[in-house]
Write an enzyme that holds these catalytic residues in place. Structure first.
Site, PDB file in Angstrom:
ATOM      1  N   HIS A 121     -19.761  -7.400 -15.612  1.00 16.12           N
ATOM      2  CA  HIS A 121     -18.665  -8.091 -14.925  1.00 16.12           C
ATOM      3  C   HIS A 121     -18.346  -9.346 -15.750  1.00 16.12           C
ATOM      4  CE1 HIS A 121     -16.873 -10.457 -11.626  1.00 16.12           C
ATOM      5  NE2 HIS A 121     -16.637  -9.293 -11.047  1.00 16.12           N
ATOM      6  N   ASP A 198     -28.123  -9.392 -12.724  1.00 15.30           N
ATOM      7  CA  ASP A 198     -26.980  -9.599 -11.833  1.00 15.30           C
ATOM      8  C   ASP A 198     -27.108  -8.553 -10.721  1.00 15.30           C
ATOM      9  OD1 ASP A 198     -24.568  -9.372 -10.534  1.00 15.30           O
ATOM     10  OD2 ASP A 198     -23.327  -9.390 -12.330  1.00 15.30           O
ATOM     11  N   GLN A 201     -24.354  -6.089  -6.823  1.00 10.28           N
ATOM     12  CA  GLN A 201     -24.110  -4.783  -6.203  1.00 10.28           C
ATOM     13  C   GLN A 201     -25.391  -4.059  -5.797  1.00 10.28           C
ATOM     14  OE1 GLN A 201     -21.168  -3.851  -5.388  1.00 10.28           O
ATOM     15  NE2 GLN A 201     -19.957  -5.327  -6.564  1.00 10.28           N
ATOM     16  N   LYS A 224     -21.445  -9.827  -0.310  1.00  6.99           N
ATOM     17  CA  LYS A 224     -21.594  -8.391  -0.598  1.00  6.99           C
ATOM     18  C   LYS A 224     -22.816  -7.833   0.135  1.00  6.99           C
ATOM     19  CE  LYS A 224     -19.679  -8.954  -5.257  1.00  6.99           C
ATOM     20  NZ  LYS A 224     -18.278  -8.592  -5.156  1.00  6.99           N
ATOM     21  N   CYS A 362     -12.559  -6.584 -12.995  1.00  6.44           N
ATOM     22  CA  CYS A 362     -13.186  -7.710 -13.724  1.00  6.44           C
ATOM     23  C   CYS A 362     -14.212  -7.209 -14.743  1.00  6.44           C
ATOM     24  CB  CYS A 362     -13.823  -8.717 -12.772  1.00  6.44           C
ATOM     25  SG  CYS A 362     -12.626  -9.482 -11.697  1.00  6.44           S
TER      26      CYS A 362
END
Lengths: 404, 144
Positions: A121, A198, A201, A224, A362
């Site tokens: 991202h 990261d 998600q 999220k 993104c």
């Protein structure tokens, strides 16, 4: 899973959009919030609103306890060694920027290398580019195959003695690929490099155990994870967090201030300058408790069923081409419908009450890798159903007739 | 020739006929786009591009007998349909008429609700570009 009962916990799922029942398939962008989260926000503002840590009164005490309870529960959720390694940020992007501006500035210098993957991202690219511009380090990129998987053999060649950091996405927001984090971490460790994951998600879809992952940093966003927006978490290994200088000055991050100089507070307060996002941190705990009440295993099992079913049903559409089709993935479907532009497909789905994301998500370098401008992305979660997938498929067949 | 106001009122009436049926609106917009003459590939160059959020739009103009002729294309069917509406209102008019044109139909047909604020900005860029072309032609006419 008692899906009917779960869906009742999310009032927004009853919305009517353009005369149709809403089907919300944009969960990778942000998840919907259960009533418990909204009620926690109300509770705080109606009954406990107060600044935390320093107030000598009942409300301040209640707010402080609720705020710190959230930190404790997050430590439990991610199996962190201790809650003081859980730092509240504004979100995943903010967490990455914090690490780039502190750890990066202190420990990465000219000639050093930072390893990213093709599917990052922008939030996990730009902060490192900015750092590289400042310190003279270099970015190297892990290649991926056609299915959207990191090629481990090729990856091994990317790591060198100059590698100081591996910053990699756990689950790709654009493709749904679950990356082989353990293998990549091992490669980085062999070269003495640090690891940032990261987890935007993955935090609510996978069983994230930061100790098992052996990462130095893990970042994610509350919104999220069925919690409020503008809030996130940075987990860090204690020894590394202690070596890192504070990011911003003021508020709770000080121990003592004198015009001659300042001594800094201990973890985690060292990195939480100013009045924090108290209400949202407290509501974040409500979202965690909600997830805990359902159970991670049941969520994963249910989402896995949606993924298998969705993949099978979408594959029945002849003109549909998946962009990224990894063996290990979450219930994110990124695709193109014949020669139709993703924007047209997205708009036509919206007219049918189906919310998807279209565009580059993104991840422009990833789109360039595939030679496309963007995709249609349907990202599912545990409150979605097989019936909703059926409606998506029928709708796409109808749209396909009009556009192709 | 009808005034730009008259044409805009016609468009508003056409969309009013579709009511709140979003699918019917989109289908109608796409039908309008299909009627717009596509640009040649050699005209779809960077110089002619107006970048929107997700879609590409190419716009070309020329001055013929004191009137501005616009042609445009897009890589998305819906955007192309929306552009065709703009061309219907502003095409074959004098530069002054284009500069002075008050475009009210987009709001009346609920375009910004339909395409979202970011994409509306792309549409506004398109209008600006058409007006800039008209200004340049106006200057050219005054110098002749």
């Amino acid at each position: 899973m008692q899906i009917d009962s779960i869906r009742k916990d999310f009032p927004v799922l009853n919305e009517i959009v353009h005369g149709k029942n809403l089907i919300y398939f944009d969960n990778a962008a942000t998840t919907q919030k259960p009533k418990a989260v909204v009620e926690a926000l109300n509770e705080y503002y109606y009954h406990d609103n107060s600044n935390i840590h320093r107030g000598a009164h009942t409300l301040a005490d209640r707010a402080t306890k609720a705020y710190e309870a959230s930190r404790e529960n997050l430590a439990k959720w991610f199996n962190a060694e201790s809650s003081d390694q859980i730092i509240f940020t504004r979100g995943t992007t903010d967490g990455i920027n914090l690490v780039a501006a502190t750890f990066g500035k202190q420990f990465i210098s000219e000639g050093d290398e930072i390893v990213l993957s093709t599917m990052e991202h922008h939030s996990n690219i730009v902060p490192w580019q900015m750092l590289c511009e400042n310190v003279g380090a270099k970015i190297k990129v892990l290649p991926i195959n056609e299915k959207g998987e990191i090629n481990l053999e090729e990856a091994e060649k990317i790591f060198t003695d100059k590698t100081k950091l591996l910053a990699v996405v756990h689950v790709s927001n654009a493709l749904g690929t679950i990356n082989p984090i353990s293998e990549l971490t091992k490669m980085a460790r062999e070269k003495g490099a640090s690891v940032l994951i990261d987890g935007a998600q993955s935090a609510s879809h996978l069983d994230v155990d930061v100790q098992k992952l052996d990462c130095d940093f893990f970042v994610c966003s509350a919104h999220k994870m069925y919690g409020p927006t503008g809030l996130g978490v940075l987990y860090g290994k204690r020894d590394i967090l202690e070596k890192m200088n504070p990011y911003q000055g003021g508020g709770e991050m000080i121990k003592e201030v004198d015009f001659e100089g300042t001594t800094y507070n201990e973890l985690p307060f060292k990195f939480e300058a100013g009045t924090p996002n108290i209400a949202d941190v407290i509501a974040f705990n409500a979202s965690l408790k909600y997830l805990q009440s359902i159970g991670r295993d049941r969520i994963r099992e249910y989402e896995n069923d949606l993924k298998e079913y969705g993949r099978k049903r979408l594959s029945e559409i002849g003109s549909l081409k998946f962009v990224g089709d990894a063996d290990q993935k979450t219930a994110i479907f990124s695709f193109l419908l014949g020669n139709a532009h993703a924007f047209d497909v997205g708009m036509m789905l919206d007219a049918k009450g189906i919310a998807v994301r279209t565009g580059h998500h993104c991840t422009q370098p990833l789109m360039k890798h595939y030679g496309i401008e963007g995709t249609v992305r349907a990202s599912l979660t545990f409150y979605n159903t097989r019936e909703e997938i059926d409606i998506l498929v029928e709708s796409l067949i109808d749209i396909d007739k009009k556009l192709n | 020739m009808k005034s730009s106001e008259d044409i805009q009122n016609e468009i508003i009436e056409e969309f009013a006929f579709l009511g709140d049926d979003r699918e019917a609106m989109i289908n109608y917009i796409m039908e309008l786009g299909e009627k717009l003459e596509p640009l040649q590939d050699l005209e779809k160059v960077e110089d002619n591009i107006i970048k929107g959020c997700q879609s590409k739009v190419w716009l070309i103009s020329e001055l013929k007998d004191g009137k501005v002729q616009f042609t445009a294309d897009s890589n998305t069917a819906i955007t192309k349909g929306l552009i065709s509406l703009l061309i219907r209102v502003l095409n074959n008019r004098s530069p002054k008429e284009i500069i002075d044109a008050n475009l009210f139909f987009m709001e009346k047909i609920g375009m910004s609700n339909m395409i979202g604020s970011q994409r509306s900005n792309g549409f506004v860029s398109m209008i600006k570009k058409m007006k800039i072309f008209a200004l340049a032609y106006q200057g050219q006419l005054q110098n002749d």
